[in-house]
Each structure stands twice: as structure tokens, then as C-alpha cells.
Design a protein around this motif. Structure first.
Motif, PDB file in Angstrom:
ATOM      1  N   SER A 169     -10.088   1.950  -0.889  1.00 37.99           N
ATOM      2  CA  SER A 169     -10.207   2.644   0.391  1.00 37.99           C
ATOM      3  C   SER A 169      -8.867   3.235   0.815  1.00 37.99           C
ATOM      4  CB  SER A 169     -10.736   1.693   1.464  1.00 37.99           C
ATOM      5  OG  SER A 169      -9.867   0.594   1.650  1.00 37.99           O
ATOM      6  N   GLY A 170      -7.783   2.547   0.433  1.00 42.31           N
ATOM      7  CA  GLY A 170      -6.457   3.059   0.742  1.00 42.31           C
ATOM      8  C   GLY A 170      -6.161   4.346  -0.005  1.00 42.31           C
ATOM      9  N   ALA A 171      -6.658   4.432  -1.262  1.00 37.21           N
ATOM     10  CA  ALA A 171      -6.479   5.667  -2.033  1.00 37.21           C
ATOM     11  C   ALA A 171      -7.219   6.817  -1.362  1.00 37.21           C
ATOM     12  CB  ALA A 171      -6.981   5.464  -3.459  1.00 37.21           C
ATOM     13  N   TRP A 172      -8.429   6.510  -0.858  1.00 40.99           N
ATOM     14  CA  TRP A 172      -9.169   7.540  -0.120  1.00 40.99           C
ATOM     15  C   TRP A 172      -8.366   7.976   1.107  1.00 40.99           C
ATOM     16  CZ3 TRP A 172     -10.702   7.919   4.901  1.00 40.99           C
ATOM     17  CH2 TRP A 172     -11.576   8.973   5.219  1.00 40.99           C
ATOM     18  N   GLY A 173      -7.798   7.017   1.814  1.00 40.60           N
ATOM     19  CA  GLY A 173      -7.013   7.333   2.997  1.00 40.60           C
ATOM     20  C   GLY A 173      -5.809   8.197   2.672  1.00 40.60           C
ATOM     21  N   ALA A 174      -5.153   7.911   1.539  1.00 36.45           N
ATOM     22  CA  ALA A 174      -3.993   8.714   1.135  1.00 36.45           C
ATOM     23  C   ALA A 174      -4.392  10.159   0.879  1.00 36.45           C
ATOM     24  CB  ALA A 174      -3.349   8.100  -0.110  1.00 36.45           C
TER      25      ALA A 174
ATOM     26  N   GLY B 175       0.517  20.061   9.310  1.00 37.92           N
ATOM     27  CA  GLY B 175       1.869  20.313   8.832  1.00 37.92           C
ATOM     28  C   GLY B 175       1.888  20.824   7.407  1.00 37.92           C
ATOM     29  N   GLY B 176       3.083  21.074   6.910  1.00 39.27           N
ATOM     30  CA  GLY B 176       3.250  21.578   5.559  1.00 39.27           C
ATOM     31  C   GLY B 176       3.196  20.492   4.515  1.00 39.27           C
ATOM     32  N   LYS B 177       3.539  20.858   3.285  1.00 39.83           N
ATOM     33  CA  LYS B 177       3.454  19.918   2.171  1.00 39.83           C
ATOM     34  C   LYS B 177       4.386  18.723   2.345  1.00 39.83           C
ATOM     35  CE  LYS B 177       1.778  22.962  -1.501  1.00 39.83           C
ATOM     36  NZ  LYS B 177       2.045  23.511  -2.864  1.00 39.83           N
ATOM     37  N   VAL B 178       5.554  18.949   2.953  1.00 40.00           N
ATOM     38  CA  VAL B 178       6.497  17.842   3.141  1.00 40.00           C
ATOM     39  C   VAL B 178       5.875  16.778   4.042  1.00 40.00           C
ATOM     40  CG1 VAL B 178       8.726  17.178   4.100  1.00 40.00           C
ATOM     41  CG2 VAL B 178       8.531  19.290   2.770  1.00 40.00           C
ATOM     42  N   VAL B 179       5.278  17.217   5.148  1.00 42.45           N
ATOM     43  CA  VAL B 179       4.643  16.273   6.080  1.00 42.45           C
ATOM     44  C   VAL B 179       3.464  15.584   5.416  1.00 42.45           C
ATOM     45  CG1 VAL B 179       3.419  16.065   8.275  1.00 42.45           C
ATOM     46  CG2 VAL B 179       5.398  17.591   8.078  1.00 42.45           C
ATOM     47  N   LYS B 180       2.667  16.343   4.688  1.00 42.88           N
ATOM     48  CA  LYS B 180       1.496  15.774   4.025  1.00 42.88           C
ATOM     49  C   LYS B 180       1.919  14.739   2.981  1.00 42.88           C
ATOM     50  CE  LYS B 180      -1.406  19.906   4.568  1.00 42.88           C
ATOM     51  NZ  LYS B 180      -2.518  19.308   5.300  1.00 42.88           N
ATOM     52  N   ASN B 181       2.913  15.079   2.175  1.00 42.86           N
ATOM     53  CA  ASN B 181       3.392  14.141   1.156  1.00 42.86           C
ATOM     54  C   ASN B 181       3.978  12.883   1.797  1.00 42.86           C
ATOM     55  OD1 ASN B 181       2.707  15.566  -1.189  1.00 42.86           O
ATOM     56  ND2 ASN B 181       4.552  16.825  -1.058  1.00 42.86           N
ATOM     57  N   LEU B 182       4.747  13.072   2.855  1.00 37.27           N
ATOM     58  CA  LEU B 182       5.362  11.927   3.525  1.00 37.27           C
ATOM     59  C   LEU B 182       4.290  11.002   4.095  1.00 37.27           C
ATOM     60  CD1 LEU B 182       7.958  10.572   4.477  1.00 37.27           C
ATOM     61  CD2 LEU B 182       7.851  11.964   6.553  1.00 37.27           C
ATOM     62  N   GLY B 183       3.285  11.573   4.740  1.00 36.88           N
ATOM     63  CA  GLY B 183       2.215  10.766   5.310  1.00 36.88           C
ATOM     64  C   GLY B 183       1.411  10.054   4.256  1.00 36.88           C
ATOM     65  N   SER B 184       1.084  10.746   3.191  1.00 37.86           N
ATOM     66  CA  SER B 184       0.275  10.165   2.122  1.00 37.86           C
ATOM     67  C   SER B 184       1.021   9.059   1.384  1.00 37.86           C
ATOM     68  CB  SER B 184      -0.144  11.266   1.141  1.00 37.86           C
ATOM     69  OG  SER B 184      -0.969  10.750   0.125  1.00 37.86           O
TER      70      SER B 184
ATOM     71  N   PHE C  61     -12.929  16.234   1.191  1.00 37.96           N
ATOM     72  CA  PHE C  61     -12.021  15.872   2.280  1.00 37.96           C
ATOM     73  C   PHE C  61     -11.934  16.952   3.365  1.00 37.96           C
ATOM     74  CE2 PHE C  61     -10.714  13.280  -1.317  1.00 37.96           C
ATOM     75  CZ  PHE C  61     -10.624  12.033  -0.721  1.00 37.96           C
ATOM     76  N   LYS C  62     -13.065  17.538   3.682  1.00 41.14           N
ATOM     77  CA  LYS C  62     -13.158  18.483   4.807  1.00 41.14           C
ATOM     78  C   LYS C  62     -12.179  19.644   4.688  1.00 41.14           C
ATOM     79  CE  LYS C  62     -14.805  15.029   8.170  1.00 41.14           C
ATOM     80  NZ  LYS C  62     -14.620  14.459   9.527  1.00 41.14           N
ATOM     81  N   GLN C  63     -11.902  20.069   3.453  1.00 40.03           N
ATOM     82  CA  GLN C  63     -10.967  21.171   3.283  1.00 40.03           C
ATOM     83  C   GLN C  63     -11.622  22.528   3.516  1.00 40.03           C
ATOM     84  OE1 GLN C  63      -9.116  21.598  -0.597  1.00 40.03           O
ATOM     85  NE2 GLN C  63      -7.243  22.413   0.303  1.00 40.03           N
ATOM     86  N   PHE C  64     -12.948  22.592   3.360  1.00 37.72           N
ATOM     87  CA  PHE C  64     -13.646  23.865   3.487  1.00 37.72           C
ATOM     88  C   PHE C  64     -14.864  23.718   4.392  1.00 37.72           C
ATOM     89  CE2 PHE C  64     -12.216  23.321  -0.967  1.00 37.72           C
ATOM     90  CZ  PHE C  64     -11.186  24.262  -0.982  1.00 37.72           C
ATOM     91  N   GLU C  65     -15.168  24.783   5.097  1.00 33.07           N
ATOM     92  CA  GLU C  65     -16.456  24.880   5.768  1.00 33.07           C
ATOM     93  C   GLU C  65     -17.482  25.455   4.791  1.00 33.07           C
ATOM     94  OE1 GLU C  65     -13.883  24.164   9.204  1.00 33.07           O
ATOM     95  OE2 GLU C  65     -13.650  25.444   7.442  1.00 33.07           O
ATOM     96  N   THR C  66     -18.744  25.346   5.162  1.00 32.88           N
ATOM     97  CA  THR C  66     -19.833  25.924   4.375  1.00 32.88           C
ATOM     98  C   THR C  66     -20.217  27.273   4.956  1.00 32.88           C
ATOM     99  OG1 THR C  66     -20.738  23.764   3.777  1.00 32.88           O
ATOM    100  CG2 THR C  66     -22.233  25.619   3.631  1.00 32.88           C
ATOM    101  N   THR C  67     -20.509  28.214   4.087  1.00 32.56           N
ATOM    102  CA  THR C  67     -21.053  29.486   4.543  1.00 32.56           C
ATOM    103  C   THR C  67     -22.239  29.862   3.678  1.00 32.56           C
ATOM    104  OG1 THR C  67     -20.503  31.760   5.180  1.00 32.56           O
ATOM    105  CG2 THR C  67     -19.619  30.977   3.078  1.00 32.56           C
ATOM    106  N   LEU C  68     -23.136  30.615   4.243  1.00 33.74           N
ATOM    107  CA  LEU C  68     -24.288  31.130   3.494  1.00 33.74           C
ATOM    108  C   LEU C  68     -24.139  32.636   3.411  1.00 33.74           C
ATOM    109  CD1 LEU C  68     -26.931  30.656   2.070  1.00 33.74           C
ATOM    110  CD2 LEU C  68     -28.073  30.508   4.278  1.00 33.74           C
ATOM    111  N   VAL C  69     -24.021  33.125   2.187  1.00 31.74           N
ATOM    112  CA  VAL C  69     -23.812  34.554   1.944  1.00 31.74           C
ATOM    113  C   VAL C  69     -25.118  35.177   1.475  1.00 31.74           C
ATOM    114  CG1 VAL C  69     -22.593  36.246   0.514  1.00 31.74           C
ATOM    115  CG2 VAL C  69     -21.382  34.228   1.377  1.00 31.74           C
ATOM    116  N   ALA C  70     -25.463  36.323   2.039  1.00 29.64           N
ATOM    117  CA  ALA C  70     -26.518  37.170   1.488  1.00 29.64           C
ATOM    118  C   ALA C  70     -25.831  38.414   0.950  1.00 29.64           C
ATOM    119  CB  ALA C  70     -27.552  37.536   2.543  1.00 29.64           C
ATOM    120  N   ALA C  71     -26.127  38.776  -0.274  1.00 27.53           N
ATOM    121  CA  ALA C  71     -25.388  39.879  -0.894  1.00 27.53           C
ATOM    122  C   ALA C  71     -26.258  40.638  -1.867  1.00 27.53           C
ATOM    123  CB  ALA C  71     -24.151  39.348  -1.622  1.00 27.53           C
TER     124      ALA C  71
END
Length: 336
Positions: free
Chosen positions: A24-29, A38-47, A193-203
Motif C-alpha cells: 500500500s505504501g508503494a501505491w501511495g508513493a 508542483g514540478g518533478k523535484v517536488v513530486k520526487n521529494l514527496g514520493s 492514478f487519476k492522471q487523465f480524464e475520460t473523453t468520448l470522441v465521435a469522428a
């Protein structure tokens, strides 16, 4: 003896609890890395800080045979989940051009009016002419439904779309896709990890299929579906309802639970409640086997021959810009 056994049992329980904590800790990281502001520095530091804290607490628990460090972890994990639950999807971001406009539809009798149908002209992934159109479709003239699979990674992974055809020769493709921010790249792990929203495309097929075969180098297959006309109409309307729902209430894309096939499966189950869940709905590259087993595609020929007949990559790549793309990809495949 019983005291010794009790101590061993406690150590085993602490060890198992430690393993659960580490997982579960790995999931949290990862959650912190993908969603911490924040940027990559903040993300890396937090993780990294979270990971070291989890490892330290597990180590202390095992070394001292104590539940207290794990209790501290549970409290911290609860706070992490509280933060995680407050991360909400949105329709307000600087979206990539090809997913920038939400699809919506309205029903006018037997007529369906779709707003923001995509009809891009692609020369490369970064060179294109953007066109968004309002189109009208008459459900009394719906004639076909095809499953389109586009392989971009391996035999097990494909992007699934549904193309509806009408008796005037027109087609519209519905595709559940990630809604990327501008300059953002797809990540299957990020999809957890909630990085993207979902969209429905008609094309238009000349857009959404051609860009995969002729620009991105993907391998595409078009399987005519064996569906009754009422079921086709019902599925088309399900797409319209799903599009309106996403436009009004944004949702996160999830690599497992909310992807290009699971949404279609849930809509199809409303039409055919007996449709069973299958692992091939996740390993979408094997979806033809699932459809063949259900009898949703032609079962008069072996699946291997059907797959060969339904491959449209070469036909798509031979088309000229002025050619009728939908007609061309439905011609028999070139002799091998």
C-alpha cells in the motif's frame, strides 16, 4: 512452549502486516508522484520521503515486535486517502487539440444531432488541420456497426472503437479515449492514478482510423458486428447519453475499470443483459476471440481467417487524400 509459539505467531502477523504496508505504501508513493502539486523535484521529494517513512515504520515494527509503528502508518495512510479522495476530475484544462472539445448530442425524433464531431486532416501527429463539425444522423437509416481494433503495442493491447454506418455510405466512429492536457503523453501506469480524464470522441473514419494506420503506424482491423438494427440504434443512443454525461460530469480514465472497452461493455449490457464479463475486455488485443465466441462476428469461418479478412491496414495506407476512405478500407484485402 506456548509463549514461544505466541511470539512466533505475532512475528508472522507483523511480517504479513508489514508486507501489506509496503504494498500500500508503494501505491501511495506512486499516487504522490503522479498527483502531488508542483514540478518533478517536488513530486520526487514527496514520493521518496513517503517511501523512506514507510520502510522505516515497517523496519521498526519488525525489529521491536511492535504494532505501534503500523498504527502510525494507518493514520498517515488514512490522511493520504482523504487527500486522494478530494482529487476531482474536471473539464477545464488546457487540452490537446484532438480532445479539446466535448462531444454532445441531442435527439430530435429519429434524428440525432451531434456537436463537435472531429474531422481532422492529419499529416503527422503535430501537423494537422483541425475541423469540428455538427452532424445529423437518422437512426431509421442506420445500416451497420463495426468493431475497429487498432494495435499499437503488442498482440494483447489494442484500442477499440465502434463505427456506425448509414445507408448513404456515411460513417461515424465513437471512441473512448484519454483526455490529455497539451503536450502530455499517455502512460498506462498514470491511468491508474487519476492522471487523465475520460473523453468520448465521435469522428470521421478518415480522421480517427487514418491517423492510426497512416500517421502512427498502427495495425487496424475492422470486424462487422452481427447486430439487429434495434440493437444498433440502442447502442448509438447509449453513446450519445454517455457523451452528454461526460460533458456534464467529468470522470477520470482508469486503465482497468474505465477504458476504451469497459464503457462499451457496460452500455452493451444494457442492451444484452446476459453478456458476461471476460478478461479479454481488458486484454483488448484478444477481443476478437471474445466476439467470435459470443457470435457477435462472423462464425462461418475460423477466427484466423476472419482476422486476415478484417485487416484494413494496407487498404488504409494505399488511400489517397481525395479517395473515399470508408469505401476503400472495406475493399477485400490485397492478395498475399
Amino acid at each position: 512452549m506456548s509463549k514461544h509459539a505466541s511470539m512466533i505467531g505475532q512475528m508472522i502477523l507483523i511480517g504479513l502486516a508489514g508486507m501489506v504496508t509496503l504494498c500500500s505504501g508503494a501505491w501511495g508513493a506512486l499516487a504522490l508522484w503522479y498527483q502531488l502539486p508542483g514540478g518533478k523535484v517536488v513530486k520526487n521529494l514527496g514520493s521518496v520521503s513517503w517511501s523512506l517513512l514507510v520502510i522505516a515504520l515497517v523496519g521498526i515494527a519488525i525489529y521491536r515486535h511492535s504494532w505501534l509503528p503500523l498504527g502510525i502508518y494507518l493514520l498517515l495512510y488514512a490522511l493520504l486517502l482523504l487527500w486522494w479522495g478530494r482529487i476531482a476530475p474536471t473539464n477545464r484544462r488546457d487540452w490537446a487539440d484532438d480532445v479539446s472539445r466535448p462531444l454532445t448530442g441531442r435527439v430530435e425524433g429519429n434524428q440525432i444531432v451531434l456537436d463537435n464531431v472531429r474531422n481532422f486532416t492529419w499529416r503527422s501527429n503535430v501537423d494537422y488541420d483541425a475541423h469540428w463539425e455538427t452532424r445529423r444522423y437518422d437512426l431509421d437509416h442506420i445500416a451497420s456497426a463495426d468493431a475497429v481494433l487498432s494495435y499499437w503495442s503488442s498482440k494483447a493491447i489494442a484500442h477499440a472503437m465502434i463505427s456506425f454506418g448509414f445507408d448513404d455510405g456515411s460513417h461515424v466512429v465513437f471512441s473512448v479515449e484519454i483526455r490529455r492536457k497539451r503536450d502530455q503523453q499517455y502512460s498506462p501506469i498514470g491511468g491508474f492514478f487519476k492522471q487523465f480524464e475520460t473523453t468520448l470522441v465521435a469522428a470521421d473514419e478518415n480522421d480517427i482510423i487514418r491517423v492510426r494506420t497512416n500517421v502512427r503506424g498502427e495495425d487496424d482491423y475492422l470486424y462487422p458486428l452481427r447486430m439487429q438494427l434495434p440493437a444498433m440504434r440502442a447502442l448509438f443512443l447509449s453513446y450519445v447519453r454517455a457523451a452528454n454525461q461526460l460533458a456534464a460530469t467529468p470522470a477520470f480514465y482508469n486503465t482497468i475499470s474505465s477504458n476504451c472497452t469497459t464503457l462499451v461493455y457496460h452500455m452493451a449490457r444494457q442492451i444484452e443483459p446476459g453478456m458476461r464479463w471476460d478478461i479479454r475486455l481488458l486484454l483488448t488485443g484478444y477481443l476478437p476471440e471474445y466476439l467470435h465466441k459470443l457470435g457477435a462476428v462472423d462464425r462461418s469461418v475460423p477466427l484466423a481467417l476472419l482476422r486476415k479478412r478484417c485487416r484494413i491496414t494496407e487498404q488504409a495506407r494505399r488511400t489517397q487524400p481525395t479517395e473515399n476512405f470508408s469505401q476503400a478500407i472495406r475493399q477485400p484485402p490485397p492478395a498475399s
